[in-house]
Motif scaffolding. Structure first.
Motif, mmCIF file in Angstrom:
data_model
loop_
_atom_site.group_PDB
_atom_site.id
_atom_site.type_symbol
_atom_site.label_atom_id
_atom_site.label_comp_id
_atom_site.label_asym_id
_atom_site.label_seq_id
_atom_site.Cartn_x
_atom_site.Cartn_y
_atom_site.Cartn_z
ATOM 1 N N HIS A 505 1.843 1.455 10.860
ATOM 2 C CA HIS A 505 1.686 0.863 12.208
ATOM 3 C C HIS A 505 1.511 1.926 13.284
ATOM 4 O O HIS A 505 2.122 1.844 14.362
ATOM 5 C CB HIS A 505 2.910 -0.006 12.546
ATOM 6 C CG HIS A 505 3.095 -1.156 11.607
ATOM 7 N ND1 HIS A 505 2.118 -2.104 11.356
ATOM 8 C CD2 HIS A 505 4.159 -1.503 10.827
ATOM 9 C CE1 HIS A 505 2.567 -2.985 10.460
ATOM 10 N NE2 HIS A 505 3.808 -2.644 10.110
ATOM 11 N N GLY A 518 1.046 9.662 20.605
ATOM 12 C CA GLY A 518 0.510 9.482 19.243
ATOM 13 C C GLY A 518 0.103 10.831 18.653
ATOM 14 O O GLY A 518 0.423 11.163 17.510
ATOM 15 N N ARG A 618 5.215 -1.442 3.092
ATOM 16 C CA ARG A 618 5.187 -0.116 3.750
ATOM 17 C C ARG A 618 6.466 0.684 3.493
ATOM 18 O O ARG A 618 7.324 0.241 2.754
ATOM 19 C CB ARG A 618 4.949 -0.257 5.252
ATOM 20 C CG ARG A 618 3.604 -0.886 5.596
ATOM 21 C CD ARG A 618 3.336 -0.926 7.082
ATOM 22 N NE ARG A 618 1.944 -1.298 7.341
ATOM 23 C CZ ARG A 618 1.480 -2.558 7.361
ATOM 24 N NH1 ARG A 618 2.313 -3.572 7.130
ATOM 25 N NH2 ARG A 618 0.216 -2.792 7.588
#
Ligand SMILES: Nc1nc2c(ncn2[C@@H]2O[C@H](COP(=O)(O)OP(=O)(O)OP(=O)(O)O)[C@@H](O)[C@H]2O)c(=O)[nH]1
Length: 626
Positions: A505, A518, A618
């Motif tokens: 994600h 990020g 995940r």
């Protein structure tokens, strides 16, 4: 070899064996290994050549020395330049090129001052004075020489104050060896040019031209004292000579007051030089100094004393083979005898003079003396009423005057030719040097360019294989390295493991914390991977938030352990330190086992495993056999 020859030359020069000394210096020049050594030898050669009557060679050597010294850098360059220019100045003065001599002398003085060496400054002043004298500036010449004399005297006093026994340090005249007498006599026939009265006939070595002293301080002290003594003598003799010349000139012009004054001024210098010179150990200096004193005594009418001195210096000149000076002694004797009342002696003197004047050299009597003889003969014949002989003497005198003018012109033309030839050679050498310099600069520039290009190429190569954000290998590198790793595994029959790691994600990280955060997260992930995977054969960022890791020789269970450890390291990292509430997990698809036949099979299996890891929730490692 070089230093040995120079040291030998110095000894010879101190003994007045100039021709031998020059030969030794020429050998030193041939043996010189550096421009500095060449310059030192050239300066000394240029110093001695005028005394051997070879003004042309002296001009060449002095010009060569100046040109060479101008290219030398280093702390002694001022001193060397001062010496070379001092020699050149003197040669120009001998060529009667007063203006050139003065200019060169001023430059020499400036260089000597820059070198801060008092003795060099004194030598420059001494030669500058000779240049002034060549321009008939007697007062100026005397001022400069007196200044040089003071420097020489204070240098000597300083040496004496420092406890050096100046007298004992001087070589003794009697020490001249039989062999050096023989060599000097074979060499000295040309030594007639001493008529310039310059007493610098001693080696006059400027201090730094002397060879570095191999035998310690004492020798260099001895050398220092000798140099200062020689300078002192040179100054005294020059001062005597300048005033004696002024005296002769005044007599020619029948200006008795000026003549008496000039003679009075010459006296103390001539007397003192003659006293001092007996300690100098250089027979040539003795002869020059005594002949000056004789001229002074002749002017003063002290005939008996003068005749005794003529006998003394003639004997030395004959013993040492100074042909020119022996001739000069005969001329002075004849002039002295003219002043006696004895008519028989006068007749004898007149005959002797005529013989001297018609004597076909070498050695030849200096022009100055020949003029003096003719004038004396003219006056005596005229006084005796012998007009025919007086006329003949007068004609001789006029011929000599014309010859003097012609000689000066010929000399100057010769000097200009030499200078021109020398300047052309220098210009050619300069062009060659400039060409070489340009060529060197071009080569250096090309090398720098090449270096830059190589650096750029290396940089580009690195960039082509490196991910700009994380500094890990990029996809291109992975595509390049992977086939090689697979090939190696196959050849070595080793297992291979390929993991694809994808941040879970990640879009949410960007969306919630911004793209900049990020990026930081990706960099942190890269750092964690790098730290955990020291032994990986390949670690690359192959997509936005996707990484690839490859191990050769690692069996599947171990590869699984490694991947699990990685996953935990990332999940357990304190992401809140980067941003509050930030957390991060990764999914890893692992393909491991026997190396497959093709790279894409290996990657595809890992991709499928990754897809499965994502699908199964995940934050996990999914293994698939390759
Ligand atoms: N900050 C930053 N974001 C990147 C970079 N490269 C790719 N991304 C972002 O990474 C995100 C990847 O999103 P997705 O492919 O949807 O996958 P995900 O959000 O990680 O979801 P899952 O992979 O399914 O867990 C996209 O929003 C890209 O814009 C990068 O260099 N810097």
């Amino acid at each position: 070899m070089f230093e040995d020859e120079l040291a030998a030359a110095e000894q010879l020069s101190h003994r007045g064996a100039y021709r031998e000394a020059t030969a030794a210096r020429e050998r030193a020049l041939a043996a010189a290994r550096t421009p500095r050594e060449q310059a030192r030898a050239l300066i000394l050669i240029a110093h001695d050549l005028p005394r051997q009557g070879d003004l042309q060679a002296a001009l060449r050597r002095a010009s060569e020395a100046v040109a060479l010294v101008r290219q030398i850098e280093g702390e002694d360059s001022h001193a060397l330049l001062a010496q070379a220019l001092t020699e050149l100045c003197y040669v120009y003065a001998q060529f009667l090129m007063g203006r050139d001599a003065l200019q060169t002398g001023w430059q020499a003085l400036a260089a000597a001052r820059a070198a801060r060496e008092p003795l060099l400054e004194a030598w420059a002043l001494n030669r500058l004075a000779v240049a002034s004298a060549a321009m008939d500036q007697t007062e100026q010449a005397c001022q400069d020489t007196v200044q040089a004399l003071e420097i020489a005297q204070s240098t000597l006093s300083a040496m004496t104050a420092a406890g050096q026994d100046v007298r004992l340090l001087m070589p003794q005249a009697g020490s001249t060896s039989a062999s050096s007498i023989a060599s000097a006599s074979s060499a000295s026939s040309a030594l007639s040019s001493s008529s310039n009265g310059d007493a610098t006939a001693g080696s006059g070595l400027p201090p730094t031209a002397a060879a570095p002293n191999p035998q310690g301080q004492r020798q260099s002290q001895v050398r220092g004292v000798i140099q200062a003594q020689e300078l002192l003598l040179s100054c005294l003799n020059n001062l005597a000579h300048f005033w004696l010349q002024a005296h002769a000139e005044a007599l020619r012009n029948e200006d008795r007051t000026a003549a008496a004054e000039a003679l009075a001024r010459a006296g103390p210098y001539a007397v003192r030089a003659a006293e001092l010179v007996r300690h100098a150990g250089n027979p040539f200096l003795v002869v020059v100094s005594l002949s000056n004193l004789v001229e002074h005594l002749l002017g003063n009418g002290e005939i008996t004393h003068a005749l005794a001195l003529v006998d003394e210096y003639e004997a030395i000149a004959l013993r040492e083979g100074y042909g020119g000076m022996a001739l000069q002694a005969r001329a002075q004797r004849a002039l002295l005898q003219l002043r006696r009342d004895d008519p028989a002696r006068v007749m004898q003197a007149l005959a002797g003079m005529q013989a001297l004047l018609t004597h076909e050299g070498p050695p030849q009597l200096p022009l100055r003396l020949r003029r003096q003889l003719s004038l004396a003969m003219y006056r005596v014949y005229k006084a005796r009423g012998d007009y025919a002989q007086a006329l003949s003497a007068h004609e001789q005198l006029s011929a000599l005057e014309r010859q003097a003018a012609r000689n000066a012109m010929a000399l100057q033309t010769e000097a200009r030719l030499i200078r021109q030839e020398f300047e052309q050679a220098r210009a050619r050498a300069e062009h060659a040097m400039q060409d070489a310099r340009r060529e060197r600069e071009r080569a250096e520039h090309a090398e720098q360019e090449q270096h830059k290009l190589r650096r750029q190429a290396a940089e580009l190569g690195r960039m082509a294989h490196e991910d700009a954000l994380t500094a890990l290998n990029n996809r291109r590198h992975a595509e390049f390295a992977l086939p090689l790793l697979l090939e190696r595994a196959r050849q070595e029959h080793q297992p291979i493991a390929l993991g694809l790691l994808d941040v879970d994600h990640f879009k949410r990280v960007n969306d919630s914390f911004g793209h900049g955060m990020g990026d930081q997260v990706l960099q942190q992930v890269a750092q964690l991977l790098r730290r955990q995977l020291r032994s990986a054969d390949l670690l690359a960022r192959v997509g936005g938030e996707e990484f690839m890791l490859v191990f050769v020789g690692v069996p599947p269970p171990r590869a699984q352990d490694i991947c699990e450890r990685l996953r935990q390291a990332i999940a357990g990292f304190s992401w809140q330190d980067l941003a509050p509430n930030l957390s991060l997990t990764v999914s890893i698809g692992l393909s491991a086992g026997e190396p497959p036949s093709r790279v894409d099979l290996l990657v595809e299996t890992a991709d499928q495993a990754l897809y499965a890891a994502k699908h199964n929730g995940r934050d996990r490692v999914q293994f698939m056999a390759s």
